[in-house]
Write an enzyme that holds these catalytic residues in place. Structure first.
Site, PDB file in Angstrom:
ATOM      1  N   LYS A  25      46.381  55.930 -19.291  1.00  0.00           N
ATOM      2  CA  LYS A  25      45.895  55.148 -18.142  1.00  0.00           C
ATOM      3  C   LYS A  25      45.051  56.025 -17.208  1.00  0.00           C
ATOM      4  CE  LYS A  25      50.108  54.061 -16.787  1.00  0.00           C
ATOM      5  NZ  LYS A  25      50.898  54.825 -17.798  1.00  0.00           N
ATOM      6  N   ARG A 100      54.028  47.149 -11.880  1.00  0.00           N
ATOM      7  CA  ARG A 100      55.024  47.604 -12.847  1.00  0.00           C
ATOM      8  C   ARG A 100      56.227  46.677 -12.887  1.00  0.00           C
ATOM      9  NH1 ARG A 100      53.385  53.406 -12.786  1.00  0.00           N
ATOM     10  NH2 ARG A 100      54.695  54.524 -14.258  1.00  0.00           N
ATOM     11  N   ARG A 173      53.395  68.323 -14.078  1.00  0.00           N
ATOM     12  CA  ARG A 173      54.226  67.468 -13.229  1.00  0.00           C
ATOM     13  C   ARG A 173      55.715  67.712 -13.451  1.00  0.00           C
ATOM     14  NH1 ARG A 173      51.612  61.594 -13.953  1.00  0.00           N
ATOM     15  NH2 ARG A 173      53.818  61.028 -14.065  1.00  0.00           N
ATOM     16  N   ARG A 184      61.491  57.222 -18.420  1.00  0.00           N
ATOM     17  CA  ARG A 184      60.305  56.475 -17.966  1.00  0.00           C
ATOM     18  C   ARG A 184      59.905  55.424 -19.006  1.00  0.00           C
ATOM     19  NH1 ARG A 184      56.860  61.637 -16.887  1.00  0.00           N
ATOM     20  NH2 ARG A 184      55.073  60.229 -16.837  1.00  0.00           N
TER      21      ARG A 184
HETATM   22  P1  AP5 Z   1      47.456  60.262 -19.213  1.00  0.00           P
HETATM   23  O1  AP5 Z   1      46.107  59.639 -19.139  1.00  0.00           O
HETATM   24  O2  AP5 Z   1      47.786  61.279 -18.160  1.00  0.00           O
HETATM   25  O3  AP5 Z   1      48.578  59.146 -19.367  1.00  0.00           O
HETATM   26  P2  AP5 Z   1      49.084  58.053 -18.342  1.00  0.00           P
HETATM   27  O4  AP5 Z   1      49.146  56.755 -19.051  1.00  0.00           O
HETATM   28  O5  AP5 Z   1      48.294  58.115 -17.069  1.00  0.00           O
HETATM   29  O6  AP5 Z   1      50.557  58.583 -18.162  1.00  0.00           O
HETATM   30  P3  AP5 Z   1      51.436  58.893 -16.899  1.00  0.00           P
HETATM   31  O7  AP5 Z   1      52.537  59.787 -17.393  1.00  0.00           O
HETATM   32  O8  AP5 Z   1      50.636  59.422 -15.747  1.00  0.00           O
HETATM   33  O9  AP5 Z   1      51.967  57.487 -16.591  1.00  0.00           O
HETATM   34  P4  AP5 Z   1      53.199  57.100 -15.825  1.00  0.00           P
HETATM   35  O10 AP5 Z   1      52.983  55.655 -15.793  1.00  0.00           O
HETATM   36  O11 AP5 Z   1      54.501  57.574 -16.331  1.00  0.00           O
HETATM   37  O12 AP5 Z   1      53.018  57.949 -14.456  1.00  0.00           O
HETATM   38  P5  AP5 Z   1      52.661  57.495 -12.993  1.00  0.00           P
HETATM   39  O13 AP5 Z   1      52.015  58.639 -12.317  1.00  0.00           O
HETATM   40  O14 AP5 Z   1      52.010  56.178 -12.944  1.00  0.00           O
HETATM   41  O15 AP5 Z   1      47.597  60.962 -20.645  1.00  0.00           O
HETATM   42  C1  AP5 Z   1      48.730  61.747 -20.969  1.00  0.00           C
HETATM   43  C2  AP5 Z   1      48.283  62.966 -21.798  1.00  0.00           C
HETATM   44  O16 AP5 Z   1      47.810  62.521 -23.066  1.00  0.00           O
HETATM   45  C3  AP5 Z   1      47.138  63.749 -21.158  1.00  0.00           C
HETATM   46  O17 AP5 Z   1      47.360  65.117 -21.376  1.00  0.00           O
HETATM   47  C4  AP5 Z   1      45.873  63.268 -21.907  1.00  0.00           C
HETATM   48  O18 AP5 Z   1      44.920  64.297 -22.017  1.00  0.00           O
HETATM   49  C5  AP5 Z   1      46.436  62.882 -23.277  1.00  0.00           C
HETATM   50  N1  AP5 Z   1      45.795  61.693 -23.833  1.00  0.00           N
HETATM   51  C6  AP5 Z   1      45.369  60.573 -23.174  1.00  0.00           C
HETATM   52  N2  AP5 Z   1      44.842  59.677 -24.020  1.00  0.00           N
HETATM   53  C7  AP5 Z   1      44.959  60.231 -25.283  1.00  0.00           C
HETATM   54  C8  AP5 Z   1      44.596  59.786 -26.599  1.00  0.00           C
HETATM   55  N3  AP5 Z   1      44.002  58.608 -26.787  1.00  0.00           N
HETATM   56  N4  AP5 Z   1      44.871  60.626 -27.618  1.00  0.00           N
HETATM   57  C9  AP5 Z   1      45.474  61.838 -27.420  1.00  0.00           C
HETATM   58  N5  AP5 Z   1      45.813  62.305 -26.192  1.00  0.00           N
HETATM   59  C10 AP5 Z   1      45.573  61.523 -25.143  1.00  0.00           C
HETATM   60  O19 AP5 Z   1      54.151  57.250 -12.381  1.00  0.00           O
HETATM   61  C11 AP5 Z   1      55.024  58.337 -12.161  1.00  0.00           C
HETATM   62  C12 AP5 Z   1      56.280  57.824 -11.441  1.00  0.00           C
HETATM   63  O20 AP5 Z   1      55.895  57.261 -10.167  1.00  0.00           O
HETATM   64  C13 AP5 Z   1      57.011  56.678 -12.159  1.00  0.00           C
HETATM   65  O21 AP5 Z   1      57.925  57.163 -13.138  1.00  0.00           O
HETATM   66  C14 AP5 Z   1      57.697  55.977 -10.987  1.00  0.00           C
HETATM   67  O22 AP5 Z   1      58.846  56.684 -10.572  1.00  0.00           O
HETATM   68  C15 AP5 Z   1      56.650  56.094  -9.877  1.00  0.00           C
HETATM   69  N6  AP5 Z   1      55.739  54.927  -9.823  1.00  0.00           N
HETATM   70  C16 AP5 Z   1      54.380  54.949 -10.001  1.00  0.00           C
HETATM   71  N7  AP5 Z   1      53.870  53.721  -9.868  1.00  0.00           N
HETATM   72  C17 AP5 Z   1      54.907  52.902  -9.592  1.00  0.00           C
HETATM   73  C18 AP5 Z   1      55.008  51.497  -9.379  1.00  0.00           C
HETATM   74  N8  AP5 Z   1      53.909  50.687  -9.422  1.00  0.00           N
HETATM   75  N9  AP5 Z   1      56.242  50.970  -9.137  1.00  0.00           N
HETATM   76  C19 AP5 Z   1      57.351  51.758  -9.101  1.00  0.00           C
HETATM   77  N10 AP5 Z   1      57.320  53.095  -9.306  1.00  0.00           N
HETATM   78  C20 AP5 Z   1      56.111  53.666  -9.559  1.00  0.00           C
END
Ligand code: AP5
Length: 230
Positions: A25, A100, A173, A184
Site C-alpha cells: 500500500k 480498516r 519499524r 496484524r
Molecule cells: P509496503 O508498501 O511498506 O507495505 P504496506 O502495505 O504499506 O504495509 P504496512 O506494513 O505499512 O501496512 P500496515 O497496514 O500493517 O501498516 P500501517 O502503517 O498502515 O511494503 C512492504 C515491503 O515489501 C517493503 O519493503 C516494500 O519494498 C516491499 N514490497 C512492496 N510491494 C512489493 C512487491 N510487489 N513485491 C515485493 N516486495 C514488495 O499501520 C500500522 C499500525 O497502525 C496498525 O497495525 C494499527 O495499529 C495502526 N493503524 C493504522 N491505520 C489504522 C486504522 N485505519 N485503524 C486502526 N488502526 C490503524
C-alpha cells in the site's frame, strides 16, 4: 499513457488501497503520488507521527500499535478528519491503511458526502499471508525522505544510502517483527477484509494481484487511475 507530465488535465480522484501489512500500500501510494499528484494519506504514518510527537492520541496508540492491534476508531477518525481538512487534499487522495473497520468506512462515506466527493475506486491488493511476513520483516525506510526499501525486493543502489535523497539514516519499524506481523494479519482478516465486499456492493471495487513485482502492480494501478479518471 498518462504520467506526471500531463497530470494537470486530470480531475481529482479518491482511491482506497485495501490490503494486509506488506501488501505494498505504502510503496504504491508513494508512486501514485509522484505520478499523478494525488496526496498519500496513511493513517499508519499519521499515528506514528502522533506517537513521535507524544500527543495524547499518540500516547494512547503506541502500545496498541506495538501489539499489532487496531487503534480505536475514535482516535483514527479524529486524526484523519484533521488531515482531510488540509487544502492539498482537494487534489485527490490515496487512502493507505484507511478505512480498516466498518465504522471507519461509514465515517468516510459521510465525510465524502459532506464535501461533495466520492470514492472512485477501492483497490484490494491480494497477497499470500506467508509472503507478507517476509516482506514486512525485510522492510526499511529512509529516515530523511521516507522512501521505502526491502532487504531482498528493493535494495538501495549503494548499501545504506537512499537512492532518492542520499540520506544514510535508515529506519526499521518497531512493529515489523514476525510475531507482530502475524497479529496484524489476524486483525486485517477479522476487521478489514470484510470491507472488500462492502466496496464490491457499492460497485467501486477493483482487485489487483499484489504478489506480482512492484512495477507490475504499479502498471495495474495506473490502469485503474486512467479508467476512473476518464
Ligand atoms: P509496503 O508498501 O511498506 O507495505 P504496506 O502495505 O504499506 O504495509 P504496512 O506494513 O505499512 O501496512 P500496515 O497496514 O500493517 O501498516 P500501517 O502503517 O498502515 O511494503 C512492504 C515491503 O515489501 C517493503 O519493503 C516494500 O519494498 C516491499 N514490497 C512492496 N510491494 C512489493 C512487491 N510487489 N513485491 C515485493 N516486495 C514488495 O499501520 C500500522 C499500525 O497502525 C496498525 O497495525 C494499527 O495499529 C495502526 N493503524 C493504522 N491505520 C489504522 C486504522 N485505519 N485503524 C486502526 N488502526 C490503524
Amino acid at each position: 499513457m498518462m504520467d506526471g507530465g500531463n497530470y494537470s488535465g486530470m480531475r481529482p480522484i479518491n482511491l482506497i488501497l485495501l490490503g494486509p501489512p506488506g501488501a505494498g500500500k505504502g510503496t504504491q501510494a508513494r508512486i501514485l503520488e509522484e505520478k499523478f499528484g494525488l496526496v498519500q494519506l496513511s493513517t499508519g504514518d499519521l499515528l506514528r507521527a502522533a506517537v513521535a510527537a507524544g500527543t495524547e492520541a499518540g500516547k494512547a496508540a503506541k502500545a496498541v500499535m506495538e501489539a499489532g492491534e487496531l487503534v480505536s476508531d475514535e482516535i483514527v477518525l479524529a486524526i484523519l478528519k484533521d488531515r482531510m481538512a488540509d487544502d492539498d487534499v482537494a487534489k485527490g487522495v490515496i487512502l493507505d491503511g484507511f478505512p480498516r473497520t466498518q465504522a471507519q468506512a461509514q465515517a468516510l462515506d459521510a465525510l465524502m458526502r459532506e464535501s461533495g466527493q466520492k470514492i472512485d475506486s477501492a483497490v484490494s491488493l491480494s497477497v499470500d499471508d506467508e509472503a507478507m511476513v517476509e516482506r514486512v520483516s525485510g522492510r526499511f525506510t529512509c529516515g530523511n525522505c521516507g522512501e521505502g526499501y526491502h532487504d531482498s525486493f528493493k535494495q538501495t543502489a549503494k548499501k545504506g544510502v537512499c537512492d532518492k535523497c542520499g540520506g544514510t539514516d535508515m529506519k526499521r519499524r518497531a512493529d515489523d517483527n514476525a510475531e507482530t506481523v502475524r497479529q496484524r494479519l489476524d486483525a486485517y482478516h477479522a476487521q478489514t477484509a470484510p470491507l472488500i465486499s462492502y466496496y464490491e456492493s457499492r460497485g467501486c471495487l477493483s482487485r489487483i494481484n499484489a504478489m506480482a513485482a512492484i512495477d507490475a502492480v504499479e502498471r495495474d494501478l495506473e490502469a485503474i487511475v486512467e479508467r476512473v479518471s476518464a
